[in-house]
Design a protein around this motif. Structure first.
Motif, PDB file in Angstrom:
ATOM      1  N   GLN A  71       0.500  -0.614   3.898  1.00 41.16           N
ATOM      2  CA  GLN A  71      -0.112  -1.938   3.737  1.00 41.16           C
ATOM      3  C   GLN A  71      -1.514  -1.978   4.338  1.00 41.16           C
ATOM      4  OE1 GLN A  71       1.541  -4.226   1.977  1.00 41.16           O
ATOM      5  NE2 GLN A  71       3.314  -2.889   1.814  1.00 41.16           N
ATOM      6  N   ARG A  72      -1.914  -0.892   5.022  1.00 40.24           N
ATOM      7  CA  ARG A  72      -3.225  -0.877   5.679  1.00 40.24           C
ATOM      8  C   ARG A  72      -4.329  -1.142   4.662  1.00 40.24           C
ATOM      9  NH1 ARG A  72      -4.749   3.810   7.320  1.00 40.24           N
ATOM     10  NH2 ARG A  72      -6.054   3.157   9.071  1.00 40.24           N
ATOM     11  N   GLY A  73      -5.318  -1.887   5.102  1.00 37.85           N
ATOM     12  CA  GLY A  73      -6.443  -2.183   4.220  1.00 37.85           C
ATOM     13  C   GLY A  73      -6.340  -3.547   3.554  1.00 37.85           C
ATOM     14  N   LYS A  74      -5.162  -4.191   3.653  1.00 40.45           N
ATOM     15  CA  LYS A  74      -5.006  -5.505   3.007  1.00 40.45           C
ATOM     16  C   LYS A  74      -5.531  -6.616   3.923  1.00 40.45           C
ATOM     17  CE  LYS A  74      -1.143  -4.468  -0.082  1.00 40.45           C
ATOM     18  NZ  LYS A  74       0.276  -4.714  -0.380  1.00 40.45           N
ATOM     19  N   VAL A  75      -5.066  -6.616   5.180  1.00 43.22           N
ATOM     20  CA  VAL A  75      -5.615  -7.567   6.154  1.00 43.22           C
ATOM     21  C   VAL A  75      -6.121  -6.765   7.348  1.00 43.22           C
ATOM     22  CG1 VAL A  75      -4.121  -9.490   5.458  1.00 43.22           C
ATOM     23  CG2 VAL A  75      -3.369  -7.947   7.275  1.00 43.22           C
ATOM     24  N   GLN A  76      -6.987  -7.408   8.133  1.00 44.10           N
ATOM     25  CA  GLN A  76      -7.649  -6.664   9.214  1.00 44.10           C
ATOM     26  C   GLN A  76      -6.684  -6.194  10.305  1.00 44.10           C
ATOM     27  OE1 GLN A  76     -10.867  -5.781   9.431  1.00 44.10           O
ATOM     28  NE2 GLN A  76     -11.898  -7.044   7.906  1.00 44.10           N
TER      29      GLN A  76
END
Lengths: 236, 218
Positions: A52-57
């Motif tokens: 999920q990395r890269g979707k929200v900070q």
């Protein structure tokens, strides 16, 4: 005593999910592999979180203590819907895998302030998720009021279905519940498979029967709509 | 082995690192005062993009995970791509190790492996074939057929038929191995070696089962 340089983490907003294995007490009699299966589940969930990395900070942070899995993501209000969607995806994955492993989970997703220090977590969102995660009488995950109030329905949809989570004191609301069956292609085959898994959880005495039957009711009520949007169904 | 940076690139790296640390500390709530995350992210992103392009112009194209490109909904060359903590972390990881962002490839779906256990019923070793499939294992022995990642049902129906005693954790370990083979792209030899360890565990369990005296005929 802490050194002067020690800075305690301050509260900041974000999404908190609590998931809990149903019927963990005495699980060793029913399922001698339960601890390994839970480890596999948590390990798999961590990997799903990585993706999920890269979707929200904020990072997706996982903590597990005994049969409880806690998921945290710091975010501001602007990113709240996206972060709740991430938690919804992770919860959907966990529900499917947990049934497969015969250690089914239920839980709740909250939004609000929280702080984490090692394995200690505090804050309103933590209290809310903790208070709600064992409330519903089913296998499933739903938003708590705080998450429901910040969720922007115009940007999230397919992961959710509005449904009244079954419990002994029904509340007059239809929170978004994780639509963990939405990727099923052959629903009747999947339902048969779920029922067969449920049989393995037996004996299905009255205390657990309601949870399983409520789950089947939820599944049967959530056939996907043609446009892929979330449904709205009354579970009671 | 890390990538050797030019002087200008090293300066950029240092400036990116400072901002990244501040942003992460702020998210974790461990800075005494509020920082301007928006400004720091902008500055970090601009510098990371500059560093990315500098490396690329030297023939070193920073690699990113496929999921990162999908989640950012941007190509890494786009000037907005690094306006985010996670791709910047991955850029720094790439500089430290050019293989850090390589996505593992599942190499062993369709491969056949051996699994040798001791049968108390027949008094000799039996070698099963386990082929790794998309969904689990395909067991080939007396009872053959597709099984889940933990080897259910046929691995265990063979064991029960041939009086092979096995440890309670076998199913979980097999599933763990299947997932590792998929997620980490384990080689054929690595999977086979892990299966030999599991088979030896089964053998030890069978061989340590009580026998003789009161157990005669069990």
């Amino acid at each position: 005593m802490q050194s002067a340089a020690y800075i305690a983490p301050a509260m900041s907003d974000g999404v908190v999910t609590f998931l809990d294995v149903l019927g963990w007490r005495g699980v060793y009699d029913r399922n001698p592999n339960a601890t390994v299966q839970l480890s596999v589940l948590v390990d798999g969930l961590r990997k799903q979180g990585e993706k999920q990395r890269g979707k929200v900070q904020g990072d997706v942070i996982m903590k597990s203590i005994s049969d409880t899995i806690a998921i945290f993501t710091h975010c501001d209000l602007k990113e709240a819907t996206k972060a709740i969607d991430i938690h919804g995806e992770l919860a959907a994955w966990t529900i499917r895998k947990s049934i497969e492993a015969e250690i089914p989970v239920r839980g709740a997703i909250a939004f609000g302030g929280f702080a984490i220090q090692d394995n200690i977590f505090i804050g309103k969102a933590v209290d809310e998720a903790a208070a709600w995660h064992e409330y519903a009488d089913w296998i499933g995950v739903h938003l708590t009021p705080s998450a429901e109030f910040v969720f922007d329905g115009t940007h999230g949809g397919a992961n959710w279905v509005q449904y009244t989570p079954p419990n002994k004191s029904a509340m007059p609301w239809h929170p978004r519940c994780v639509n963990w069956t939405r990727n099923w292609s052959d629903r009747s085959e999947e339902i048969d498979r779920i029922k067969s898994k449920f049989r393995n959880l037996g004996p299905i005495v009255p205390e657990i029967a309601s949870k399983l039957l409520n789950t089947i009711n939820f599944i049967e009520s959530t056939a996907p709509m043609a446009n892929g949007e979330g449904n709205s169904i009354d579970g009671n | 082995m890390s990538i050797e940076l030019l002087e200008k690139e090293q300066e950029l790296l240092s400036e990116i690192g400072k901002r990244l640390d501040q942003i992460k500390a702020s998210y974790a709530g461990v800075v005494p005062e509020k920082v301007d995350i928006g400004r720091l992210t902008q500055e970090m992103g601009e510098r990371a993009h500059e560093l990315h392009m500098s490396l690329k112009n030297r023939g070193i194209d920073p690699k990113h995970h496929a999921y990162m490109i999908k989640n950012r909904e941007l190509e890494p060359d786009h000037e907005e791509f690094y306006m985010h903590v996670h791709p910047v972390e991955d850029l720094l990881a790439f500089i430290d190790d050019p293989h850090a962002n390589d996505d593992p490839v599942d190499q062993t779906v369709g491969h056949e492996f051996t699994f040798t256990v001791f049968s108390r019923r027949w008094g000799h070793d039996d070698t099963y074939t386990l082929a790794r499939t998309d969904m689990g294992w395909d067991v080939k022995f007396t009872h053959s057929g597709p099984c889940d990642k933990g080897g259910r049902p046929f691995l265990y129906s063979n064991f029960n038929n041939d009086m092979v005693e096995y440890p309670a954790g076998l199913e979980g370990h097999l599933e763990w191995l299947w997932d590792r083979a998929s997620d980490q792209g384990l080689s054929h030899d690595a999977v086979q070696s892990a299966l030999v360890e599991l088979a030896n565990w089964v053998k030890a369990t069978t061989e340590s089962a009580p026998r003789g005296s009161v157990w005669e005929g069990y």
